[in-house]
Motif scaffolding. Structure first.
Motif, PDB file in Angstrom:
ATOM      1  N   GLU A 140     -18.613  21.826 -15.920  1.00  0.00           N
ATOM      2  CA  GLU A 140     -17.304  22.015 -15.304  1.00  0.00           C
ATOM      3  C   GLU A 140     -16.740  23.342 -15.773  1.00  0.00           C
ATOM      4  N   LEU A 141     -16.365  24.188 -14.814  1.00  0.00           N
ATOM      5  CA  LEU A 141     -15.801  25.497 -15.119  1.00  0.00           C
ATOM      6  C   LEU A 141     -14.574  25.727 -14.253  1.00  0.00           C
TER       7      LEU A 141
ATOM      8  N   TYR B 227     -11.197  33.207  -5.984  1.00  0.00           N
ATOM      9  CA  TYR B 227     -12.646  33.105  -6.091  1.00  0.00           C
ATOM     10  C   TYR B 227     -13.133  31.720  -5.673  1.00  0.00           C
ATOM     11  N   PHE B 228     -12.341  30.694  -5.983  1.00  0.00           N
ATOM     12  CA  PHE B 228     -12.661  29.327  -5.570  1.00  0.00           C
ATOM     13  C   PHE B 228     -12.803  29.260  -4.050  1.00  0.00           C
ATOM     14  N   ASP B 229     -11.866  29.861  -3.330  1.00  0.00           N
ATOM     15  CA  ASP B 229     -11.901  29.829  -1.869  1.00  0.00           C
ATOM     16  C   ASP B 229     -13.163  30.491  -1.325  1.00  0.00           C
ATOM     17  N   LEU B 230     -13.602  31.571  -1.956  1.00  0.00           N
ATOM     18  CA  LEU B 230     -14.837  32.240  -1.520  1.00  0.00           C
ATOM     19  C   LEU B 230     -16.067  31.379  -1.789  1.00  0.00           C
ATOM     20  N   VAL B 231     -16.078  30.709  -2.940  1.00  0.00           N
ATOM     21  CA  VAL B 231     -17.192  29.806  -3.262  1.00  0.00           C
ATOM     22  C   VAL B 231     -17.208  28.641  -2.282  1.00  0.00           C
ATOM     23  N   ALA B 232     -16.047  28.032  -2.059  1.00  0.00           N
ATOM     24  CA  ALA B 232     -15.952  26.871  -1.170  1.00  0.00           C
ATOM     25  C   ALA B 232     -16.345  27.220   0.266  1.00  0.00           C
ATOM     26  N   ALA B 233     -16.127  28.467   0.658  1.00  0.00           N
ATOM     27  CA  ALA B 233     -16.515  28.923   2.002  1.00  0.00           C
ATOM     28  C   ALA B 233     -17.999  29.290   2.071  1.00  0.00           C
ATOM     29  N   GLY B 234     -18.648  29.378   0.904  1.00  0.00           N
ATOM     30  CA  GLY B 234     -20.059  29.747   0.865  1.00  0.00           C
ATOM     31  C   GLY B 234     -20.324  31.237   0.951  1.00  0.00           C
ATOM     32  N   THR B 235     -19.281  32.066   0.838  1.00  0.00           N
ATOM     33  CA  THR B 235     -19.465  33.513   0.959  1.00  0.00           C
ATOM     34  C   THR B 235     -19.649  34.218  -0.381  1.00  0.00           C
TER      35      THR B 235
ATOM     36  N   GLN C 102     -19.454  22.319 -11.365  1.00  0.00           N
ATOM     37  CA  GLN C 102     -18.287  21.832 -10.637  1.00  0.00           C
ATOM     38  C   GLN C 102     -17.136  22.774 -10.976  1.00  0.00           C
ATOM     39  N   PHE C 103     -16.766  23.598  -9.997  1.00  0.00           N
ATOM     40  CA  PHE C 103     -15.652  24.510 -10.190  1.00  0.00           C
ATOM     41  C   PHE C 103     -14.357  23.769  -9.902  1.00  0.00           C
ATOM     42  N   ARG C 104     -13.355  24.051 -10.716  1.00  0.00           N
ATOM     43  CA  ARG C 104     -12.035  23.435 -10.557  1.00  0.00           C
ATOM     44  C   ARG C 104     -10.986  24.535 -10.645  1.00  0.00           C
ATOM     45  N   ILE C 105      -9.987  24.417  -9.780  1.00  0.00           N
ATOM     46  CA  ILE C 105      -8.822  25.287  -9.922  1.00  0.00           C
ATOM     47  C   ILE C 105      -7.979  24.666 -11.022  1.00  0.00           C
ATOM     48  N   LYS C 106      -7.794  25.406 -12.099  1.00  0.00           N
ATOM     49  CA  LYS C 106      -7.102  24.881 -13.276  1.00  0.00           C
ATOM     50  C   LYS C 106      -5.761  24.257 -12.903  1.00  0.00           C
ATOM     51  N   GLY C 107      -5.537  23.067 -13.441  1.00  0.00           N
ATOM     52  CA  GLY C 107      -4.282  22.375 -13.206  1.00  0.00           C
ATOM     53  C   GLY C 107      -4.218  21.610 -11.896  1.00  0.00           C
ATOM     54  N   THR C 108      -5.335  21.541 -11.169  1.00  0.00           N
ATOM     55  CA  THR C 108      -5.362  20.809  -9.898  1.00  0.00           C
ATOM     56  C   THR C 108      -6.553  19.852  -9.886  1.00  0.00           C
ATOM     57  N   ASP C 109      -6.621  19.059  -8.842  1.00  0.00           N
ATOM     58  CA  ASP C 109      -7.766  18.177  -8.635  1.00  0.00           C
ATOM     59  C   ASP C 109      -8.782  18.794  -7.677  1.00  0.00           C
ATOM     60  N   GLU C 110      -8.531  20.027  -7.221  1.00  0.00           N
ATOM     61  CA  GLU C 110      -9.434  20.684  -6.268  1.00  0.00           C
ATOM     62  C   GLU C 110     -10.715  21.115  -6.961  1.00  0.00           C
ATOM     63  N   THR C 111     -11.827  20.644  -6.425  1.00  0.00           N
ATOM     64  CA  THR C 111     -13.130  21.012  -6.982  1.00  0.00           C
ATOM     65  C   THR C 111     -14.114  21.313  -5.866  1.00  0.00           C
TER      66      THR C 111
END
Length: 117
Positions: A10-11, A17-25, A47-56
């Motif tokens: 978990e990182l 950067y999360f949005d770019l990873v989630a989009a696959g770009t 498993q990437f997480r936006i710190k302080g959220t449940d978004e992974t």
């Protein structure tokens, strides 16, 4: 019989950067070569997480390559693979804003990733 279950790390990741990873770009994640990442290997899951959220989002590690510094990493991997929305020089400045010189001297890791769908 061997255990074929991949290790999961978990990182945290900044939103941009999360949005770019989630989009696959974004296919190359940049990290300092901290001791806790020394055994990161092909087949591991991050498993990437936006710190302080449940978004992974989850990615599979396809390759890990070590570089002496961030400039060598960007030159070797190509800036479009690290962040397709920023130039080489913008990325170098952004990475160094996250990781100060005393961290960069530990070495840089280029982690080739593929989004797990």
């Amino acid at each position: 019989m061997s255990n074929t279950t991949p290790r999961v790390r978990e990182l945290n990741l900044y939103r941009q950067y999360f949005d770019l990873v989630a989009a696959g770009t974004k296919t190359i994640e940049v990290r300092v070569k901290y001791p806790h990442l020394a055994d990161l290997a092909v087949g591991d899951v991050i498993q990437f997480r936006i710190k302080g959220t449940d978004e992974t989002c989850e990615v599979e590690v396809k390759r890990v390559t070590e570089y002496t510094d961030f400039e060598a990493l960007l030159d070797g991997e190509g800036p479009a693979n690290v962040n397709p929305t920023a130039t080489h020089d913008e990325q170098l400045a952004n990475i160094r804003a996250i990781y100060p010189p005393e961290k960069e001297v530990l070495g840089a890791l280029a982690i080739e990733i593929q989004l797990v769908r």
